[in-house]
Design an enzyme around this catalytic site. Structure first.
Site, PDB file in Angstrom:
ATOM      1  N   GLU A 155       0.844  -1.193   0.000  1.00 28.84           N
ATOM      2  CA  GLU A 155       0.000   0.000   0.000  1.00 28.84           C
ATOM      3  C   GLU A 155       0.880   1.243   0.000  1.00 28.84           C
ATOM      4  O   GLU A 155       1.910   1.279   0.688  1.00 28.84           O
ATOM      5  CB  GLU A 155      -0.878  -0.019   1.251  1.00 28.84           C
ATOM      6  CG  GLU A 155      -1.884   1.100   1.358  1.00 28.84           C
ATOM      7  CD  GLU A 155      -2.780   0.867   2.572  1.00 28.84           C
ATOM      8  OE1 GLU A 155      -3.989   0.692   2.380  1.00 28.84           O
ATOM      9  OE2 GLU A 155      -2.259   0.842   3.710  1.00 28.84           O
ATOM     10  N   LYS A 197       2.482   4.502   1.075  1.00 25.26           N
ATOM     11  CA  LYS A 197       2.617   5.154   2.382  1.00 25.26           C
ATOM     12  C   LYS A 197       2.323   6.636   2.188  1.00 25.26           C
ATOM     13  O   LYS A 197       3.107   7.354   1.576  1.00 25.26           O
ATOM     14  CB  LYS A 197       4.013   4.955   2.962  1.00 25.26           C
ATOM     15  CG  LYS A 197       4.123   5.420   4.405  1.00 25.26           C
ATOM     16  CD  LYS A 197       5.482   5.104   4.995  1.00 25.26           C
ATOM     17  CE  LYS A 197       5.465   5.330   6.506  1.00 25.26           C
ATOM     18  NZ  LYS A 197       5.013   6.657   6.910  1.00 25.26           N
ATOM     19  N   ARG A 215      -2.713  10.343   9.952  1.00 26.44           N
ATOM     20  CA  ARG A 215      -3.566   9.178  10.211  1.00 26.44           C
ATOM     21  C   ARG A 215      -4.841   9.644  10.904  1.00 26.44           C
ATOM     22  O   ARG A 215      -4.800  10.406  11.870  1.00 26.44           O
ATOM     23  CB  ARG A 215      -2.794   8.206  11.104  1.00 26.44           C
ATOM     24  CG  ARG A 215      -3.465   6.862  11.366  1.00 26.44           C
ATOM     25  CD  ARG A 215      -3.035   5.827  10.381  1.00 26.44           C
ATOM     26  NE  ARG A 215      -3.492   4.490  10.755  1.00 26.44           N
ATOM     27  CZ  ARG A 215      -2.719   3.573  11.323  1.00 26.44           C
ATOM     28  NH1 ARG A 215      -1.456   3.842  11.595  1.00 26.44           N
ATOM     29  NH2 ARG A 215      -3.197   2.369  11.595  1.00 26.44           N
ATOM     30  N   GLU A 261      -6.085   7.840   6.099  1.00 30.23           N
ATOM     31  CA  GLU A 261      -5.094   8.924   6.130  1.00 30.23           C
ATOM     32  C   GLU A 261      -5.698  10.127   5.422  1.00 30.23           C
ATOM     33  O   GLU A 261      -6.266   9.997   4.328  1.00 30.23           O
ATOM     34  CB  GLU A 261      -3.814   8.491   5.419  1.00 30.23           C
ATOM     35  CG  GLU A 261      -2.658   9.459   5.562  1.00 30.23           C
ATOM     36  CD  GLU A 261      -1.617   8.986   6.573  1.00 30.23           C
ATOM     37  OE1 GLU A 261      -0.605   9.686   6.736  1.00 30.23           O
ATOM     38  OE2 GLU A 261      -1.826   7.933   7.189  1.00 30.23           O
ATOM     39  N   GLU A 316       6.241   8.603  -0.303  1.00 31.60           N
ATOM     40  CA  GLU A 316       6.988   8.316   0.921  1.00 31.60           C
ATOM     41  C   GLU A 316       7.576   6.912   0.926  1.00 31.60           C
ATOM     42  O   GLU A 316       8.637   6.669   1.475  1.00 31.60           O
ATOM     43  CB  GLU A 316       6.055   8.497   2.121  1.00 31.60           C
ATOM     44  CG  GLU A 316       6.671   8.144   3.442  1.00 31.60           C
ATOM     45  CD  GLU A 316       6.905   9.350   4.317  1.00 31.60           C
ATOM     46  OE1 GLU A 316       7.331   9.164   5.456  1.00 31.60           O
ATOM     47  OE2 GLU A 316       6.671  10.468   3.852  1.00 31.60           O
ATOM     48  N   LYS A 331       1.427  -5.396   4.107  1.00 29.13           N
ATOM     49  CA  LYS A 331       0.476  -6.001   5.035  1.00 29.13           C
ATOM     50  C   LYS A 331       0.179  -7.442   4.627  1.00 29.13           C
ATOM     51  O   LYS A 331      -0.051  -7.725   3.445  1.00 29.13           O
ATOM     52  CB  LYS A 331      -0.826  -5.191   5.051  1.00 29.13           C
ATOM     53  CG  LYS A 331      -0.640  -3.723   5.416  1.00 29.13           C
ATOM     54  CD  LYS A 331      -1.953  -2.950   5.372  1.00 29.13           C
ATOM     55  CE  LYS A 331      -1.763  -1.499   5.768  1.00 29.13           C
ATOM     56  NZ  LYS A 331      -3.039  -0.741   5.756  1.00 29.13           N
TER      57      LYS A 331
END
Length: 552
Positions: A229, A231, A236, A283, A377, A382
């Site tokens: 995913e 970043k 958050r 986010e 970033e 996951k």
């Protein structure tokens, strides 16, 4: 009803206990058969208390200098050598305005009632009256304890895991999910604890990621496959909706500033038309008209004005609760599929996070290269079968520094502990800064590195932003909370490290240094990346985190 004196004795015993098992047993034995078990546990964990007292150490000193008719300067100087509770107790003993009680008469219920009242007032005159009233019924040790509760740190070297697992071996893990202390106390048997789940409008401890410095390590961690995913370089946000009521929580479970999220109250019902109640992990990022991310920090109310054609956009990556169902124990691939079924994207407002199903190392390398080429970033990796584990670092993150040969795989969020005078054109001002981290085991702050290289404008701003105490490199003036070797004793130390700025520091690599006190860990060629305004000292890189970063 438990007396404050009994509670103080318990705190003292916990502080002197040697380890986790002994500390938890002391608490377990103390609370057994007591009717005010919840109150005891709540006060043992003042950092989890959501009451806000609108007072920092400096304000407490100011008010008690007025009450005791003592020199505020002398009290602040004394604070530089230790902790706020010790300072107030010392000057309470010496003052002639209010005589300390010889015998403790307060109950925990009295103290809790006082704290509730204190949280409801903001005027200094009202605070002075209330703090005078409580001092008039306290012994010196009573007042010390009360002040430490206001400061939300009892200095007992026992965090939530130690305290909650005194109730039940499973209590801490359940608390990470439910964040409901009272419910845990009322359902302390394992059978009842297992029935406690996520509840809407109560923040959930967010799941986290640890650093990863190679593609190979990622596949060892997730051999059955993973999602990669993007970043996001934003903030958050945990979104809660219950009928027409909304709540938005930050990564440290505090309410998010309203101007950042108010627009979501209009768009969430449109994106989730079938949802009565829902909890989302997401986010919030400022994007331009082409849905391109703008830099971290642009969410600030003044910065946002610089980007006239920008929008706040919510990137949703998980659904934790939906219409009465706790989704956290469902595998991620099923949660993501469910999210796709119930959410309708609203361009530039509410969209799915960018996610790729990874099945081999070559594919992961390509996705990472693409992310870095787009100046993103990095990636969060996951487990496709992973459940959502509140507060646990089960994900992996690979940031942009990963591809730079010999560079750190991750940065460290360090706290500004002190400063040194600059040289040459920067002489006479703070220009070099001592950075460090908190050691949970000792309760002390340890040094990691020195950081410089700020431009003139930034340095000018920092002179006013940082609250420092001048010690002129005098070893005798080093505060009790700081562990620093002689070679790094600074010209200034921060007044309170828990109120100090947190800076993201990157560099060439982690290195060993006998001169620094954070287990000898330091950073080669450190450079300031940004101020982490979204974090408190609790979310900064602690010593155990730093050790894990160096291992990875």
């Amino acid at each position: 009803m438990t007396s404050l004196r009994e509670f103080r004795k318990l705190c003292c015993a916990i502080y002197h206990a040697s380890g986790y098992k002994e500390k938890s047993k002391l608490i377990r034995d103390f609370i057994t058969d007591r009717d005010d078990k919840y109150l005891i546990i709540k006060l043992l964990l003042p950092g989890l208390d959501d009451r806000i007292y609108n007072m920092n150490d400096k304000q407490i000193i100011k008010i008690y200098s007025i009450i005791f008719k003592q020199s505020q300067k002398d009290m602040l100087q004394d604070l530089g050598y230790g902790y706020i509770g010790d300072t107030i107790s010392t000057f309470f003993k010496e003052n002639t305005e209010i005589r300390p009680r010889n015998k403790s008469i307060l109950t925990l219920e009295d103290v809790d009632s006082f704290l509730t009242t204190l949280s409801s007032i903001t005027k200094e005159s009202h605070q002075i009256k209330l703090l005078t009233d409580i001092a008039s019924v306290c012994t010196c040790n009573d007042l010390k304890c009360v002040v430490m509760l206001i400061d939300k740190d009892l200095k007992i070297k026992a965090g939530p895991r130690y305290v909650l697992n005194a109730i039940s071996p499973h209590a801490y893990d359940v608390f990470r999910k439910s964040n409901n202390l009272k419910e845990i106390i009322e359902n302390e048997s394992k059978q009842n604890l297992d029935s406690i789940s996520v509840s809407v409008m109560t923040p959930i401890n967010p799941m986290l990621a640890e650093s990863c410095d190679s593609v190979n390590k990622a596949f060892k961690k997730f051999p059955s496959g993973m999602f990669a995913e993007v970043k996001y370089d934003g903030e958050r946000v945990q979104v809660h909706k219950n009928n027409n009521e909304f709540a938005f929580f930050s990564r440290n479970m505090k309410p998010v500033l309203s101007y950042k999220v108010d627009y979501l109250k209009e768009y969430i019902p449109k994106a989730f038309k079938k949802a009565t109640s829902i909890v989302l992990d997401s986010e919030i990022v400022l994007v331009d008209e082409h849905n391109v991310q703008l830099p971290f920090g642009s969410l600030g109310i003044h910065k946002k004005k610089e980007y006239k054609n920008s929008n706040m956009c919510l990137f949703v990556f998980d659904c934790l609760y939906f219409d009465g169902f706790d989704m956290t124990d469902i595998p991620l691939y099923k949660r993501r599929s469910f999210l796709k079924d119930v959410m309708v994207e609203i361009p530039n407002r509410i969209v799915f996070s960018e996610l790729t199903n990874i099945s081999n190392e070559s594919q992961l390398t390509d996705v990472l290269d693409d992310a870095l080429t787009r100046k993103l970033e990095g990636l969060v990796l996951k487990d496709i079968n992973g459940v959502y584990e509140p507060g646990k670092r089960r994900w992996l993150k690979i940031k942009r520094d990963y591809l730079n040969e010999g560079s750190m795989a991750d940065s460290a969020d360090l706290v500004v502990l002190g400063a040194y005078y600059g040289k040459g054109a920067k002489g006479g001002i703070m220009a070099v800064f001592l950075m460090g981290c908190y050691d949970d085991e000792s309760g002390k702050w340890k040094t990691v590195t020195k950081c410089s290289g700020h431009d003139d404008n930034t340095l000018r701003v920092l002179q006013d932003q940082l609250t420092m105490v001048k010690i002129n490199k005098d070893p005798k003036k080093i505060p009790e909370w700081l562990v620093v070797n002689k070679i790094y004793i600074p010209d200034f130390v921060v007044e309170d490290p828990k109120q100090s700025q947190i800076w993201e520091i990157s560099g060439a690599e982690f290195t060993s240094s006998k001169s620094h006190t954070a287990n000898g860990i330091s950073i080669r060629f450190p450079r300031f990346t940004r101020i982490r305004e979204d974090k408190t000292w609790k979310e900064s890189t602690h010593l155990n985190d730093l050790v894990n970063l160096t291992k990875s």
